[in-house]
Design a protein around this motif. Structure first.
Motif, PDB file in Angstrom:
ATOM      1  N   ILE A  51       0.853  -1.186   0.000  1.00 27.02           N
ATOM      2  CA  ILE A  51       0.000   0.000   0.000  1.00 27.02           C
ATOM      3  C   ILE A  51       0.894   1.245   0.000  1.00 27.02           C
ATOM      4  CG2 ILE A  51      -1.916   1.194   1.133  1.00 27.02           C
ATOM      5  CD1 ILE A  51      -2.454  -1.382   2.739  1.00 27.02           C
ATOM      6  N   PHE A  52       0.560   2.254  -0.824  1.00 26.94           N
ATOM      7  CA  PHE A  52       1.377   3.458  -0.844  1.00 26.94           C
ATOM      8  C   PHE A  52       0.526   4.721  -0.895  1.00 26.94           C
ATOM      9  CE2 PHE A  52       0.828   4.461  -5.329  1.00 26.94           C
ATOM     10  CZ  PHE A  52       0.571   3.219  -5.917  1.00 26.94           C
ATOM     11  N   SER A  53       1.079   5.787  -0.350  1.00 27.85           N
ATOM     12  CA  SER A  53       0.411   7.089  -0.314  1.00 27.85           C
ATOM     13  C   SER A  53       1.460   8.144  -0.635  1.00 27.85           C
ATOM     14  CB  SER A  53      -0.161   7.313   1.095  1.00 27.85           C
ATOM     15  OG  SER A  53      -0.572   8.642   1.266  1.00 27.85           O
ATOM     16  N   ILE A  54       1.133   9.074  -1.527  1.00 25.17           N
ATOM     17  CA  ILE A  54       2.107  10.065  -2.018  1.00 25.17           C
ATOM     18  C   ILE A  54       1.612  11.484  -1.738  1.00 25.17           C
ATOM     19  CG2 ILE A  54       3.254  10.958  -4.100  1.00 25.17           C
ATOM     20  CD1 ILE A  54       2.862   8.159  -5.363  1.00 25.17           C
ATOM     21  N   TYR A  55       2.509  12.349  -1.218  1.00 26.09           N
ATOM     22  CA  TYR A  55       2.193  13.765  -1.003  1.00 26.09           C
ATOM     23  C   TYR A  55       3.218  14.633  -1.717  1.00 26.09           C
ATOM     24  CZ  TYR A  55      -0.516  12.087   3.050  1.00 26.09           C
ATOM     25  OH  TYR A  55      -1.408  11.421   3.863  1.00 26.09           O
ATOM     26  N   ARG A  56       2.795  15.797  -2.220  1.00 27.94           N
ATOM     27  CA  ARG A  56       3.760  16.813  -2.630  1.00 27.94           C
ATOM     28  C   ARG A  56       4.291  17.423  -1.337  1.00 27.94           C
ATOM     29  NH1 ARG A  56      -0.207  17.567  -5.840  1.00 27.94           N
ATOM     30  NH2 ARG A  56       0.106  16.922  -8.022  1.00 27.94           N
ATOM     31  N   ARG A  57       5.575  17.620  -1.271  1.00 25.28           N
ATOM     32  CA  ARG A  57       6.137  18.140  -0.025  1.00 25.28           C
ATOM     33  C   ARG A  57       5.677  19.573   0.219  1.00 25.28           C
ATOM     34  NH1 ARG A  57      12.504  18.476  -0.970  1.00 25.28           N
ATOM     35  NH2 ARG A  57      12.427  19.155   1.211  1.00 25.28           N
ATOM     36  N   VAL A  58       5.647  19.969   1.524  1.00 26.12           N
ATOM     37  CA  VAL A  58       5.348  21.361   1.880  1.00 26.12           C
ATOM     38  C   VAL A  58       6.629  22.069   2.332  1.00 26.12           C
ATOM     39  CG1 VAL A  58       2.895  21.080   2.425  1.00 26.12           C
ATOM     40  CG2 VAL A  58       4.593  20.537   4.178  1.00 26.12           C
ATOM     41  N   SER A  59       7.642  21.312   2.676  1.00 30.92           N
ATOM     42  CA  SER A  59       8.928  21.917   3.040  1.00 30.92           C
ATOM     43  C   SER A  59       9.611  22.410   1.769  1.00 30.92           C
ATOM     44  CB  SER A  59       9.803  20.866   3.739  1.00 30.92           C
ATOM     45  OG  SER A  59       9.958  19.730   2.904  1.00 30.92           O
ATOM     46  N   PRO A  60      10.471  23.438   1.867  1.00 34.77           N
ATOM     47  CA  PRO A  60      11.081  24.004   0.653  1.00 34.77           C
ATOM     48  C   PRO A  60      11.932  22.979  -0.086  1.00 34.77           C
ATOM     49  CG  PRO A  60      11.530  25.385   2.584  1.00 34.77           C
ATOM     50  CD  PRO A  60      10.919  24.114   3.091  1.00 34.77           C
ATOM     51  N   ILE A  61      11.827  22.979  -1.424  1.00 31.64           N
ATOM     52  CA  ILE A  61      12.657  22.084  -2.249  1.00 31.64           C
ATOM     53  C   ILE A  61      14.124  22.448  -2.014  1.00 31.64           C
ATOM     54  CG2 ILE A  61      13.279  21.522  -4.643  1.00 31.64           C
ATOM     55  CD1 ILE A  61      10.304  21.684  -5.293  1.00 31.64           C
ATOM     56  N   GLY A  62      14.940  21.416  -1.867  1.00 31.85           N
ATOM     57  CA  GLY A  62      16.364  21.654  -1.594  1.00 31.85           C
ATOM     58  C   GLY A  62      16.670  21.547  -0.107  1.00 31.85           C
ATOM     59  N   SER A  63      15.617  21.660   0.728  1.00 34.27           N
ATOM     60  CA  SER A  63      15.850  21.535   2.180  1.00 34.27           C
ATOM     61  C   SER A  63      15.587  20.099   2.604  1.00 34.27           C
ATOM     62  CB  SER A  63      14.878  22.458   2.927  1.00 34.27           C
ATOM     63  OG  SER A  63      13.562  21.907   2.816  1.00 34.27           O
ATOM     64  N   GLU A  64      15.844  19.816   3.908  1.00 29.93           N
ATOM     65  CA  GLU A  64      15.568  18.472   4.421  1.00 29.93           C
ATOM     66  C   GLU A  64      14.062  18.341   4.670  1.00 29.93           C
ATOM     67  OE1 GLU A  64      19.080  16.592   6.830  1.00 29.93           O
ATOM     68  OE2 GLU A  64      17.332  16.785   8.178  1.00 29.93           O
ATOM     69  N   ALA A  65      13.495  17.204   4.269  1.00 23.36           N
ATOM     70  CA  ALA A  65      12.063  16.985   4.504  1.00 23.36           C
ATOM     71  C   ALA A  65      11.787  16.944   6.001  1.00 23.36           C
ATOM     72  CB  ALA A  65      11.633  15.661   3.866  1.00 23.36           C
ATOM     73  N   THR A  66      10.531  17.214   6.351  1.00 18.98           N
ATOM     74  CA  THR A  66      10.164  17.210   7.775  1.00 18.98           C
ATOM     75  C   THR A  66       8.920  16.356   7.982  1.00 18.98           C
ATOM     76  OG1 THR A  66       8.622  19.031   7.518  1.00 18.98           O
ATOM     77  CG2 THR A  66      10.937  19.636   7.940  1.00 18.98           C
ATOM     78  N   MET A  67       8.576  16.121   9.262  1.00 23.56           N
ATOM     79  CA  MET A  67       7.347  15.353   9.583  1.00 23.56           C
ATOM     80  C   MET A  67       6.139  16.035   8.945  1.00 23.56           C
ATOM     81  SD  MET A  67       7.264  13.072  12.650  1.00 23.56           S
ATOM     82  CE  MET A  67       6.145  13.829  13.785  1.00 23.56           C
ATOM     83  N   ALA A  68       6.174  17.374   8.880  1.00 19.84           N
ATOM     84  CA  ALA A  68       5.014  18.129   8.355  1.00 19.84           C
ATOM     85  C   ALA A  68       4.675  17.691   6.940  1.00 19.84           C
ATOM     86  CB  ALA A  68       5.327  19.626   8.383  1.00 19.84           C
ATOM     87  N   ASP A  69       5.690  17.234   6.202  1.00 20.02           N
ATOM     88  CA  ASP A  69       5.432  16.770   4.830  1.00 20.02           C
ATOM     89  C   ASP A  69       4.503  15.559   4.837  1.00 20.02           C
ATOM     90  OD1 ASP A  69       8.831  17.598   4.182  1.00 20.02           O
ATOM     91  OD2 ASP A  69       7.060  18.610   3.350  1.00 20.02           O
ATOM     92  N   PHE A  70       4.549  14.777   5.931  1.00 15.52           N
ATOM     93  CA  PHE A  70       3.745  13.551   6.008  1.00 15.52           C
ATOM     94  C   PHE A  70       2.427  13.764   6.753  1.00 15.52           C
ATOM     95  CE2 PHE A  70       6.641  10.516   4.248  1.00 15.52           C
ATOM     96  CZ  PHE A  70       7.902  11.062   4.461  1.00 15.52           C
ATOM     97  N   LEU A  71       2.335  14.841   7.527  1.00 16.13           N
ATOM     98  CA  LEU A  71       1.155  15.037   8.380  1.00 16.13           C
ATOM     99  C   LEU A  71       0.211  16.096   7.799  1.00 16.13           C
ATOM    100  CD1 LEU A  71       2.966  14.883  11.851  1.00 16.13           C
ATOM    101  CD2 LEU A  71       1.875  13.022  10.561  1.00 16.13           C
TER     102      LEU A  71
END
Ligand code: FBP
Ligand code: MG
Ligand code: MG
Length: 336
Positions: free
Chosen positions: A144-164
């Motif tokens: 099972i998979f789920s995909i989100y466009r990130r909300v953290s700035p491109i080029g930066s490190e992803a954060t939990m917020a990207d998943f929540l």
């Protein structure tokens, strides 16, 4: 004669003939979005590729010594099966190599995984192998998979917020069912389509166009062994299912039970139990993706209090109660 690009109402004509390859379908779906840049398309291809490799390993599981426990537990305290670990490695590798994904969360990893692609626009939540208790007994299992466009700035490190971000912010969701045939079912918010793997060609071919959940059905799916723990309204509902001579079907793999009910009409129930008072299934990589597919196919998903897609995500491995399937049956459950 080729199909018109748009329908009479001006909508993108996504009804492609059965027999269309996944690649061609994804290209056609992408062309319906003038600003699409192809990353999501490539990401879906990467997931499809990894699933083909895992499909081969599942088919040969008894021959290549990948059955049984891996000897390790995951963050849920569940004993990991060897194929859980192998599938996890395959998907993470494919997503890292693909370059579109900056971070992953997986049922089999405690923490968020940074892929080393800081410019990746997407994050993926994944259940690499669903239905682990069925691996060694040759019963259908899934991914099972789920995909989100990130909300953290491109080029930066992803954060939990990207998943929540919440279930309604999913850019795409899907599952692969490794059953009598292998089928990939997904949505990008434009309906639900299914692709059967032609093992000889190694190609996913469109086989189920614009899948629709029947409004009602006669199948109920739950672990009967836990009934004594279920809330009264669920027990009342299950009693009425039996009184109406509905059919009890429970494979014990969410993907397989969901897929059957999506096609035939039915309801899958995983209520609170003594062992899992907040529900057993994981919100981000089991409940949200299945709820997105269900709603896109005209079905419904709820935790008994609100629609699953409206549940507020606060933790990566958060659990939730899940009732999903034909709207008429969900309504009957909620008024029981
Ligand atoms: O054995 P139980 O308690 O009925 O639980 C079965 C459910 O748990 C799951 O196996 C959980 O998924 P995983 O196998 O990915 O951990 C679901 O696929 C299935 O619907
Ligand atoms: Mg699972
Ligand atoms: Mg799993």
């Amino acid at each position: 004669m080729p199909l018109p690009a748009t329908t009479q109402s001006g909508q993108p004509n996504l009804a492609l003939p059965v027999g269309t390859t996944l690649d061609r379908f994804i290209l056609r779906e992408q062309s319906a979005f003038p600003f699409a840049t192809g990353e999501l398309s490539q990401l879906l291809r990467d997931i499809a590729l990894a699933s083909k490799i895992i499909n081969l390993e599942i088919n040969r599981a008894g021959l290549i010594d990948v059955t049984g426990a891996a000897g390790t537990d995951n963050i849920q305290g569940e004993s990991q099966q060897k194929l859980d670990v192998i599938a996890n490695i395959r998907f993470i590798r494919a997503l890292k190599n693909g370059g579109e994904v900056c971070a992953i969360i997986s049922e089999e990893d405690d923490e968020m995984i940074l892929t080393g692609n800081p410019n990746g626009k997407y994050v993926v939540a994944i259940d690499p192998l669903d239905g682990s208790s069925n691996i060694d007994v040759n019963v259908s299992i899934g991914t099972i998979f789920s995909i989100y466009r990130r909300v953290s700035p491109i080029g930066s490190e992803a954060t939990m917020a990207d998943f929540l971000q919440g279930g309604r912010k999913q850019a795409a969701a899907g599952y692969v069912l490794y059953g009598s045939s292998t089928i990939l079912v997904f949505t990008t918010g434009q309906g639900v389509n299914g692709f059967t793997l032609d093992q000889s060609l190694g190609e996913y071919i469109l086989s189920h166009t614009n899948m629709r959940q029947p409004h009602t059905g006669s199948i109920f799916s739950c672990n009967d062994g836990n009934v004594a723990d279920y809330p009264d309204y669920v027990q009342t509902y299950l009693t009425s299912c039996r009184q109406h001579r509905m059919t009890g079907r429970y494979i014990g793999s969410l993907v397989a039970d969901f897929h059957r009910n999506l096609i035939k009409g039915g309801i899958y129930l995983y209520p609170p139990t003594r062992q899992s008072p907040g529900g057993k299934l994981r919100l981000l990589y089991e409940c949200f993706p299945m709820a997105f597919i269900a709603e896109q196919a005209g079905g419904r998903a709820t935790d008994g209090r609100q629609l699953t897609l409206d549940v507020d995500p606060t933790e990566l491995h958060q659990r939730s109660v899940l009732f999903v399937g034909s709207p008429d049956l969900i309504d009957k459950l909620l008024i029981s």
